[in-house]
Each structure stands twice: as structure tokens, then as C-alpha cells.
Enzyme design. Structure first.
Site, PDB file in Angstrom:
ATOM      1  N   SER A 174      -8.738  -3.690   7.158  1.00  0.00           N
ATOM      2  CA  SER A 174      -7.622  -3.967   8.069  1.00  0.00           C
ATOM      3  C   SER A 174      -8.130  -4.495   9.404  1.00  0.00           C
ATOM      4  CB  SER A 174      -6.811  -2.695   8.303  1.00  0.00           C
ATOM      5  OG  SER A 174      -6.361  -2.179   7.076  1.00  0.00           O
TER       6      SER A 174
HETATM    7  C1  LIG Z   1      -5.663  -2.383   3.261  1.00  0.00           C
HETATM    8  S1  LIG Z   1      -6.667  -1.732   1.992  1.00  0.00           S
HETATM    9  C2  LIG Z   1      -7.391  -0.316   2.755  1.00  0.00           C
HETATM   10  C3  LIG Z   1      -8.139  -0.626   4.011  1.00  0.00           C
HETATM   11  C4  LIG Z   1      -9.156   0.389   4.400  1.00  0.00           C
HETATM   12  N1  LIG Z   1      -8.594   1.695   4.648  1.00  0.00           N
HETATM   13  C5  LIG Z   1     -10.033  -0.052   5.585  1.00  0.00           C
HETATM   14  O1  LIG Z   1     -11.075   0.587   5.742  1.00  0.00           O
HETATM   15  O2  LIG Z   1      -9.685  -0.986   6.317  1.00  0.00           O
HETATM   16  C6  LIG Z   1      -5.485  -1.006   0.892  1.00  0.00           C
HETATM   17  C7  LIG Z   1      -6.083  -0.370  -0.348  1.00  0.00           C
HETATM   18  O3  LIG Z   1      -5.088   0.446  -0.948  1.00  0.00           O
HETATM   19  C8  LIG Z   1      -5.391   0.505  -2.324  1.00  0.00           C
HETATM   20  N2  LIG Z   1      -4.252   1.068  -3.065  1.00  0.00           N
HETATM   21  C9  LIG Z   1      -3.136   0.457  -3.517  1.00  0.00           C
HETATM   22  N3  LIG Z   1      -2.340   1.335  -4.149  1.00  0.00           N
HETATM   23  C10 LIG Z   1      -2.986   2.536  -4.128  1.00  0.00           C
HETATM   24  C11 LIG Z   1      -2.707   3.829  -4.654  1.00  0.00           C
HETATM   25  N4  LIG Z   1      -1.579   4.074  -5.330  1.00  0.00           N
HETATM   26  N5  LIG Z   1      -3.602   4.808  -4.440  1.00  0.00           N
HETATM   27  C12 LIG Z   1      -4.751   4.581  -3.756  1.00  0.00           C
HETATM   28  N6  LIG Z   1      -5.066   3.375  -3.259  1.00  0.00           N
HETATM   29  C13 LIG Z   1      -4.208   2.368  -3.442  1.00  0.00           C
HETATM   30  C14 LIG Z   1      -5.776  -0.918  -2.686  1.00  0.00           C
HETATM   31  O4  LIG Z   1      -6.556  -0.937  -3.870  1.00  0.00           O
HETATM   32  C15 LIG Z   1      -6.527  -1.340  -1.423  1.00  0.00           C
HETATM   33  O5  LIG Z   1      -7.924  -1.239  -1.611  1.00  0.00           O
END
Ligand SMILES: C[S@@+](CC[C@H](N)C(=O)[O-])C[C@H]1O[C@@H](n2cnc3c(N)ncnc32)[C@H](O)[C@@H]1O
Length: 411
Positions: free
Chosen positions: A75
Site C-alpha cells: 500500500s
Molecule cells: C493491499 S494487499 C496488503 C498490503 C500489505 N498489508 C502491505 O504491507 O502493504 C491486500 C492483500 O489482501 C489479500 N487478501 C484478499 N482477500 C483475503 C482474505 N480473505 N484473507 C486474507 N487475505 C486476503 C490479497 O491476497 C492481498 O495480498
């Protein structure tokens, strides 16, 4: 004599990023400034341009689906900074991050040190194996990385002081509240009536009460809690598409609205003006709260250039739909310098004037009663909670919860 421009190093870029985020008020506390000023970002986005890594506004996409839609990213620093401010992780706390990337988990690990714990969970094994490797290489072997659907939390490491969700959530699954300590906190990019806000919530028994919120955008949640918006097209000339973004089972009469959009518009103006750079996301949240039949109209710049609609936004502008009529928010210059703009609405369809008038009425209510005020308050109650136990305001029924949006008003 000419002087060489100073070479930009990760250290100078990191200091400049933190200075910019402090100056505009995103970072307010010394602990968060210190953490973001100390922890390098580049190990978590190998291969990315160093200027992008430290651009406060830029997310670095790390994975796309087969249609090219971003499904995982590190992000933008601005989003991470205000989520850390909202979450306020404290030394010794047990924290769960839902959605992994490594970078945000590293910030959390620093803030809960020396004796706190961080668990990060992602549904995608490619994301977790990458996060595990990057965290290990950067010295965060103690962060737990779990591959699972975050909709169910991580019961084996609960209860948590804090849950930070870093993926767009259409609802609050019961596990998140259940796995919180009695006074635990959740920060979550929550989509309510088509708008996403990063909402900070505190547990109060069986429900959650908001302490603040910020405008944000996130990749959508996958798995058991997946519930994406869908787009219906009202004008489908290639390149000139106009559509409605529908949320949470919204139903509209598409044929009638397509016919309405083809009819000439009726404009109603509010007399309420805004500066060209002034954020009006709280006006949109007010309109989403106040208007029955609220939805979002999206259009391409070409559709606007052709005069099919007066406003173009890929995320959509506030719109009210009443049967076969729609009216959407728009602006016109309020002076010759085009520095201020008057808010108004364009209506299309058999009741165009009335629908545009309804939207304009709510613009005036916002201006008089809520503009510059404390904003909205969200509460999240379990599904099935009777109406008389909910605070006054708009009730949005989700699969697992009844979310209320109330507007205390200016004092
Ligand atoms: C924006 S990214 C996370 C960014 C991260 N926290 C950072 O360090 O910047 C969003 C993540 O959420 C995950 N995601 C989507 N649905 C999810 C779920 N039901 N459970 C866990 N993770 C999920 C995606 O695979 C993706 O890697």
C-alpha cells in the site's frame, strides 16, 4: 559555478517522505514518524523504482489477476501512515494483520516491540511465501505469517488487542469481533453504500463503535467474505461507457434508466460552493447516508466530452435512483477564475426535476448541518440485532452485521 543536485538515497527519500506526511498532518505522533523514518521500504518491494517506493501516494502492485486487476500490492505510504495512526499499535500488544505484504507487518512489529506479537494472514500462498522471505531477510523472523482466509481470523493466535485489515472488506465477519479482547480495536477499509472508508472501531461488548475514519481505496477481499460491487451499463458505446456501480444487492430498472439517460437533463443548483482543491468526500458520505436509492454513476472522460453526462469519474459520483429516473451530483464554475465551484445535480427521466431537487436538498443540509463538523459515526452490530437497540441513523444490513451511520452534527 554550478552545484551538482544532491543524490537521492533511500535515506534522504525516506526522510522526505516522513517530512511530507508530517507536514500535511497524516503522521501526528512521534512514534509513528520515528518508525516510518527508520524502517527501509525497499526490501519489501524488490525491483521497484526507489522514487516510487518512497512516493507517499504510490502503491506498488505486486500481483494482478487474469483481467489485469490489482489483487495484491504494497500500500501507499500515506495509507499505511494513517492506518498506523488510526490503529495506534502499542508495545506489548498482540496484533493481527489481514492481507500481507511484509512492509506493514514490519511497521507493526516495530511498534509492538519488544514483547508484542504480530501475525499476518493472507489467502494467497504466493503472497505469504513472498512476505515470509522478505520479512526473514529484513530481520523480522518473529512475525508469524499464516496462509488462510482472513475472514475467519487466526483463532490459534487470538485474542488480539488489534486487528488491522489491509484489504477492502464488504462486511465485518463475526470472527474478527470474537477474536478481539474486550476493549480491542479494529481498523478496516469498510465498504458501505458503495463508499470505502478506513474505519477505526473499538469493541463495546457484542458490537463495535467508530472513533474515526479516512478516505481510502483497497484491492477487494477474496474468499468466503467476497462480495464485489457490480457495474450495469446505461450507455455502452465503446470508450464512452456510462454505468452504475451497484452494491449489496441493489436492484435497478436498467432498461428504464438507459432510456432516461438518453433524455435531456434537468439541472438544479444548490448555491453551495466548494474550492477546486477542497475535499468533499464527507459530502459524498452524507449523501450516501441520507438518500434512499443512493448509488454511484461512473463514466469515461469521452462520455463527458460527448455531453452524455456532465461528470466523469471511474469511482463514480453520488447518484440517486428513483424508479426510472436518476440524478447525479455535478458542479459548475462559480466565478470567472474557476477557483470555486457550485454544487448541483443533473436529473434524467420522467421525475428528473424532483430527483435532482432531492439531491440538492441534501447538499444544502450537509452545508448547513455537517460541513466542517465531526463527521459520521459508524456502529457495527451483529445481524439480527433489533432496531430498537440500534442508534438513530441509516441502517445498512450486511450478511453478518447491521452497520449504522449516524451524524451527530455541529455543536
Ligand atoms: C493491499 S494487499 C496488503 C498490503 C500489505 N498489508 C502491505 O504491507 O502493504 C491486500 C492483500 O489482501 C489479500 N487478501 C484478499 N482477500 C483475503 C482474505 N480473505 N484473507 C486474507 N487475505 C486476503 C490479497 O491476497 C492481498 O495480498
Amino acid at each position: 559555478m554550478t552545484t551538482e543536485p544532491a543524490r537521492e538515497t533511500p535515506e534522504t527519500l525516506r526522510a522526505a517522505m516522513v517530512a511530507a506526511l508530517r507536514e500535511d498532518g497524516t503522521i501526528r505522533t512521534a512514534r509513528i514518524a520515528k518508525t516510518m523514518g527508520r524502517v527501509p521500504r525497499e526490501p519489501f518491494v524488490p525491483g521497484a523504482q526507489i522514487a516510487d517506493v518512497y512516493d507517499p501516494e504510490r502503491a506498488v502492485v505486486t500481483k494482478r489477476d487474469k483481467d489485469g486487476l490489482a489483487i495484491s500490492s504494497v500500500s501507499a505510504a500515506r495509507i499505511q501512515a494513517f492506518m498506523l495512526e488510526q490503529a495506534d499499535p502499542r508495545p506489548g500488544e498482540n496484533v493481527l494483520e489481514i492481507g500481507s505484504g511484509g512492509m506493514f507487518a514490519a511497521y507493526l512489529a516495530e511498534l509492538v516491540a519488544p514483547d508484542g506479537a504480530v501475525t499476518t494472514v493472507d489467502i494467497d500462498p504466493e503472497v505469504t511465501s513472498r512476505a515470509r522471505r522478505l520479512l526473514d531477510d529484513a530481520g523480522y523472523e518473529h512475525v508469524r505469517v499464516v496462509t488462510a482466509d482472513g475472514a475467519f481470523g487466526v483463532p490459534e493466535h487470538a485474542p488480539f488487542d488489534l486487528v488491522v485489515v489491509t484489504v477492502g472488506a464488504p462486511d465485518i465477519p463475526p470472527a474478527w469481533t470474537r477474536q478481539l479482547l474486550p476493549d480491542g480495536r479494529i481498523v478496516v477499509p469498510l465498504r458501505v453504500r458503495g463508499l470505502t472508508r478506513s474505519v477505526a472501531l473499538v469493541r463495546a461488548g457484542d458490537h463495535l463503535v467508530s472513533t474515526g475514519y479516512e478516505l481510502c481505496g483497497f484491492v477487494p477481499m477474496q474468499g468466503a467474505a467476497e462480495n464485489r460491487e457490480h457495474l450495469v451499463l446505461l450507455h455502452d458505446e465503446p470508450g464512452e461507457e456510462v454505468g452504475l456501480r451497484l452494491d449489496d444487492g441493489d436492484q435497478v430498472d436498467v432498461a428504464a434508466l438507459r432510456a432516461a439517460l438518453a433524455m435531456p437533463h434537468q439541472a438544479v443548483w444548490s448555491g453551495v460552493t466548494v474550492g477546486g482543491e477542497e475535499p468533499i468526500d464527507d459530502l459524498d458520505l452524507w449523501l450516501a447516508t441520507a438518500l434512499d436509492g443512493h448509488t454511484r454513476l461512473t463514466a469515461t472522460p469521452a462520455a463527458r466530452a460527448k455531453g452524455i453526462v456532465a461528470s466523469a469519474s471511474p469511482l463514480g459520483v453520488a447518484t440517486v435512483v428513483v424508479g426510472g429516473t436518476l440524478a447525479y451530483r455535478t458542479v459548475r464554475p462559480a466565478d470567472e477564475t474557476r477557483t470555486r465551484f457550485e454544487l448541483g445535480a443533473y436529473g434524467h427521466g420522467p421525475a428528473a426535476g424532483a430527483a435532482a431537487g432531492r439531491l440538492v436538498h441534501e447538499i444544502r443540509v450537509w452545508d448547513q448541518e455537517h460541513r466542517g463538523g465531526p463527521g459520521a459515526q459508524f456502529e457495527v452490530h451483529p445481524a439480527g440485532t433489533p432496531d430498537d437497540r440500534l442508534p438513530a441513523g441509516r441502517v445498512v444490513d450486511k450478511t453478518h452485521t447491521r452497520i449504522t451511520i449516524s451524524w451527530p452534527g455541529k455543536s
